[in-house]
Each structure stands twice: as C-alpha cells, then as structure tokens.
Design a protein around this motif. Sequence first.
Motif, PDB file in Angstrom:
ATOM      1  N   ILE A 308       0.829  -1.208   0.000  1.00 43.44           N
ATOM      2  CA  ILE A 308       0.000   0.000   0.000  1.00 43.44           C
ATOM      3  C   ILE A 308       0.860   1.254   0.000  1.00 43.44           C
ATOM      4  O   ILE A 308       0.529   2.242  -0.669  1.00 43.44           O
ATOM      5  CB  ILE A 308      -0.950  -0.010   1.217  1.00 43.44           C
ATOM      6  CG1 ILE A 308      -1.832  -1.255   1.186  1.00 43.44           C
ATOM      7  CG2 ILE A 308      -1.794   1.265   1.241  1.00 43.44           C
ATOM      8  CD1 ILE A 308      -2.658  -1.422  -0.069  1.00 43.44           C
ATOM      9  N   GLY A 309       1.965   1.221   0.738  1.00 43.75           N
ATOM     10  CA  GLY A 309       2.847   2.383   0.768  1.00 43.75           C
ATOM     11  C   GLY A 309       3.388   2.730  -0.611  1.00 43.75           C
ATOM     12  O   GLY A 309       3.481   3.898  -0.990  1.00 43.75           O
ATOM     13  N   THR A 310       3.725   1.701  -1.367  1.00 45.14           N
ATOM     14  CA  THR A 310       4.208   1.926  -2.733  1.00 45.14           C
ATOM     15  C   THR A 310       3.094   2.480  -3.612  1.00 45.14           C
ATOM     16  O   THR A 310       3.296   3.449  -4.364  1.00 45.14           O
ATOM     17  CB  THR A 310       4.747   0.610  -3.321  1.00 45.14           C
ATOM     18  OG1 THR A 310       5.822   0.129  -2.503  1.00 45.14           O
ATOM     19  CG2 THR A 310       5.251   0.831  -4.743  1.00 45.14           C
ATOM     20  N   LYS A 311       1.912   1.889  -3.526  1.00 46.26           N
ATOM     21  CA  LYS A 311       0.781   2.346  -4.350  1.00 46.26           C
ATOM     22  C   LYS A 311       0.359   3.773  -4.015  1.00 46.26           C
ATOM     23  O   LYS A 311      -0.014   4.549  -4.907  1.00 46.26           O
ATOM     24  CB  LYS A 311      -0.413   1.408  -4.150  1.00 46.26           C
ATOM     25  CG  LYS A 311      -0.226   0.020  -4.747  1.00 46.26           C
ATOM     26  CD  LYS A 311      -1.409  -0.894  -4.427  1.00 46.26           C
ATOM     27  CE  LYS A 311      -1.214  -2.292  -4.989  1.00 46.26           C
ATOM     28  NZ  LYS A 311      -2.308  -3.211  -4.576  1.00 46.26           N
ATOM     29  N   GLU A 312       0.421   4.130  -2.720  1.00 45.81           N
ATOM     30  CA  GLU A 312      -0.058   5.450  -2.298  1.00 45.81           C
ATOM     31  C   GLU A 312       1.035   6.514  -2.277  1.00 45.81           C
ATOM     32  O   GLU A 312       0.769   7.678  -1.986  1.00 45.81           O
ATOM     33  CB  GLU A 312      -0.686   5.345  -0.904  1.00 45.81           C
ATOM     34  CG  GLU A 312      -1.966   4.516  -0.876  1.00 45.81           C
ATOM     35  CD  GLU A 312      -2.619   4.495   0.492  1.00 45.81           C
ATOM     36  OE1 GLU A 312      -2.016   5.032   1.461  1.00 45.81           O
ATOM     37  OE2 GLU A 312      -3.734   3.945   0.607  1.00 45.81           O
ATOM     38  N   GLY A 313       2.262   6.136  -2.565  1.00 44.33           N
ATOM     39  CA  GLY A 313       3.333   7.108  -2.621  1.00 44.33           C
ATOM     40  C   GLY A 313       3.862   7.559  -1.268  1.00 44.33           C
ATOM     41  O   GLY A 313       4.198   8.736  -1.095  1.00 44.33           O
ATOM     42  N   TRP A 314       3.952   6.614  -0.314  1.00 40.40           N
ATOM     43  CA  TRP A 314       4.560   6.959   0.966  1.00 40.40           C
ATOM     44  C   TRP A 314       6.022   7.353   0.720  1.00 40.40           C
ATOM     45  O   TRP A 314       6.626   6.962  -0.289  1.00 40.40           O
ATOM     46  CB  TRP A 314       4.509   5.773   1.926  1.00 40.40           C
ATOM     47  CG  TRP A 314       3.121   5.397   2.367  1.00 40.40           C
ATOM     48  CD1 TRP A 314       1.938   5.804   1.836  1.00 40.40           C
ATOM     49  CD2 TRP A 314       2.786   4.504   3.431  1.00 40.40           C
ATOM     50  NE1 TRP A 314       0.882   5.233   2.494  1.00 40.40           N
ATOM     51  CE2 TRP A 314       1.369   4.428   3.480  1.00 40.40           C
ATOM     52  CE3 TRP A 314       3.527   3.763   4.350  1.00 40.40           C
ATOM     53  CZ2 TRP A 314       0.697   3.642   4.419  1.00 40.40           C
ATOM     54  CZ3 TRP A 314       2.859   2.970   5.281  1.00 40.40           C
ATOM     55  CH2 TRP A 314       1.468   2.928   5.309  1.00 40.40           C
TER      56      TRP A 314
END
Length: 431
Positions: A308-314
Amino acid sequence: MRLPALLALAAATANPAFPVTAQDAPAVDRYVIAGRIVDVAAGKVLTGHCITIVEEKIAAIEPCKAQPDSIRTIDWSSYTVLPGLMDVHTHLADAGQSADLALPIKTSPAATALIGAKNARDTLMAGFTTVRDVGTYRGLTDVALKDAINAGRVPGPRMFVAGGYITKPGGGGELNGVIDNAKLPEDMRYGVTVGPEQASINAEYFIEEGADFLKLIATGAVLAIGTEPGEPELSIEEMKAVVDTAAKRGVYVTAHAHGAQGIKNAIAAGVRSIEHASLIDEEALKLAKAKGTWLVMDIYNGDYIDDIGTKEGWPEEYLRKNRETTDVQRVGFTKAVKMGVKIAYGTDSGVYPHGANGRQFAYMVRYGMTPMQAIQSATIRAAELLGKEHELGSITTGRFADLVAVKADPLADIAALEAIDHVMKGGEIVR
C-alpha cells in the motif's frame, strides 16, 4: 443483591477447602453452550463444556447440563470459543498512516479522539477485547479514549495506554519532516527528552496524567523521517531513569527498538518488553531470554507497507527502511520462537487499517509458531506481559468473560481468526 454470592464465589476460589454450597451458589446470569473451548492455559481443547457467567466474570467451566428457563442461554454449540484476543501493540488514538507526513498535525486533538473512537469499535468488532496502545503523536489522546471506553461512552476494547512517546529531540517518536520541531504543538512534544533528569520528569508526567505504562524510543524508526532503525537514540542512563521512576509508581516500561544495540541497551536499562526487535541479533536474543524480556514483533505489516505504501506514494525513506527490516525481522522471530524467548502478539495496527489485527496470526504460524502458540501469544501470554493474567487472557474461573467465537477451527486453519463471528466483552455480546 448479588454481592454476597460473588463474595462466596471469590472465597471458594481462593480456598478450595471451603467450597460454595448449593445454598450459597451464585446466580447464573448467562450460560454459554460451547462447541469447543480453547483452553489456552492448558494448551488443549475442551468439548461438551459450558461456561457460566455471573456479572462480568466467568463463574464456572464444566460439562454442560440442563438449565432453568430463567437462565439466559447463548448457543455457540457450532463454534470454537476462545478468550477475547489481545493486541499489545496498537495505535488507536492516532490519525493513521498515509503519504501525508503532516496528517497528524492537520488532525486536531478533538478529531484524533473521534478517529480513535471509530478505531476502537473496529478493533473490538474484530475480536480484540484488549489492547495495549503504545503511543500517539497527540499526547494523552489515548488516555481520553481509554477513559471514554471505561465510562461506557464509546464501544471499544479494554485499553492500556502509554500517553505518548519518551524520545530524544528529532528522534523516532517525533513528527519529523513537516515543520521545525520546536514549533510543533505542545501536546506533540510532552515526552521529548534530553538527559536522565528530564527523562524522569517526563515519566512522572505521563503517569500522573493516566498512563498505564511508559514507552521509550530506544532506536530510530521505520516510519519517522531522518531516523535510522539500526541507530540507538535514548541513552541507557536516560532509559534507566524512566524505568526507575516507573518502578516507584508500580508501572513498567516498554521500548521501541529495531537495532540490536538499541535492544541490548533497553534490556540493560530494565524494560519489560521490546517492540519490533527487527534487527535483533543472537546476543540480544540470548539476553532477552536470560532476562525474561518480552518481544513484540509486528511481522505482518511489512508486507502492507510495501504494497500500500508503494501504491499510495509513501516517502521513499519509509519504503527503503521497511525493505531493510521486514525479512530480517521474520528471521529473528523464527529464532526467538525456537529459543523460547517470551513473545506476545502485537501488530502495529494504525500502520494498516484497524480491525485487520487478525492477519498476523498466519504470519506467526508461517514463521515458526504452532497455531496454539500463536493463539496463546494473543491471549494468556499477552495478559502475562500486561501483568493481568489473573483477570484476562484465558477462559478460567474468575477471569473477565471476554470471549470470541468462530465457526471454523483456528487450530486447523489459523486464518479463521481473521473473521470473528461473535464477540463478548465482560459478559455482554457486542457482536
């Protein structure tokens, strides 16, 4: 009206030589017909047994028998019944994790409390009837949430809270990378510490304000800008000052510690448990074993952060540090299980959505635990870490009637605990 009966029950429990007579026997409030009962204290499964509940507590576990029509019967005969689950590393009273570094400061204390109320309900509905909330950017919001739950204003699990983070300036417990830290709101910096004297003062403050235990930041963090998980932060002297202050008040201390040296420093300072332990080495494992220090290793959420961090641009810094700690933490977990180091169930919920706490069970089994050991880590072992094993964590006479029921058999498929069918807290069905 029920006080004499409860006193009689307590006396009988304390001294088996004076059993409760039929005349003294406590009135039965509820009678749970269980298909199977997971006895986490004995590590076995009971069949053909029922649970008698008086007021908020378990009064008896015995072979089922007919009950008068006046007794409220709960038919869970098609279910496996377990103690209410416990997650000892949560962040209910927080805004949650996202790509927006400024989210905690954009979220007012009042808004944070309301978010916490929803998180608490989601957690309870997932079968987690007790949590240890290990810190919030908005200091003392967790205390307010705990008090609201205890007063019956909002539904939620039993909460044990830290009040905030005791951290060095710019350390893993600070909201770094948004504005100059000195300009952050006061409630975000209650625990910022330089030197043993201030460490002791901050410890006293949190205890006075309602903290049940204290949380040290012994190393840098994965999800904090400008800090490295492997780097020690608070000194042994600072941490020992907190431990000593807490001990005088009957409170224990836990430490966020990823790196091996920080773990060893925290154990040397006398903490009761280590959170994360991602980069733990052989020496630190042996030290934890020798000292009886608990490990709380969140071995599920590394996958969530990566996905999710990768998908959301963390922030890339977060993702890089997560990659550097996820797999090695799981190796350390496997070693800890084999060595018999004390492990309690903690997930870091708040990094991922609350209510999905059960997802970690499958990871614990995958990386070395039996299903029974995984269940025990989230019940009786978690209660032992909290120092509440005589009140919580098992289906035992005298404990609070915190129960969950699942249709499937979690000892055959541990993933069954990701979808709880029924939840009871203190004798009352909440799901």
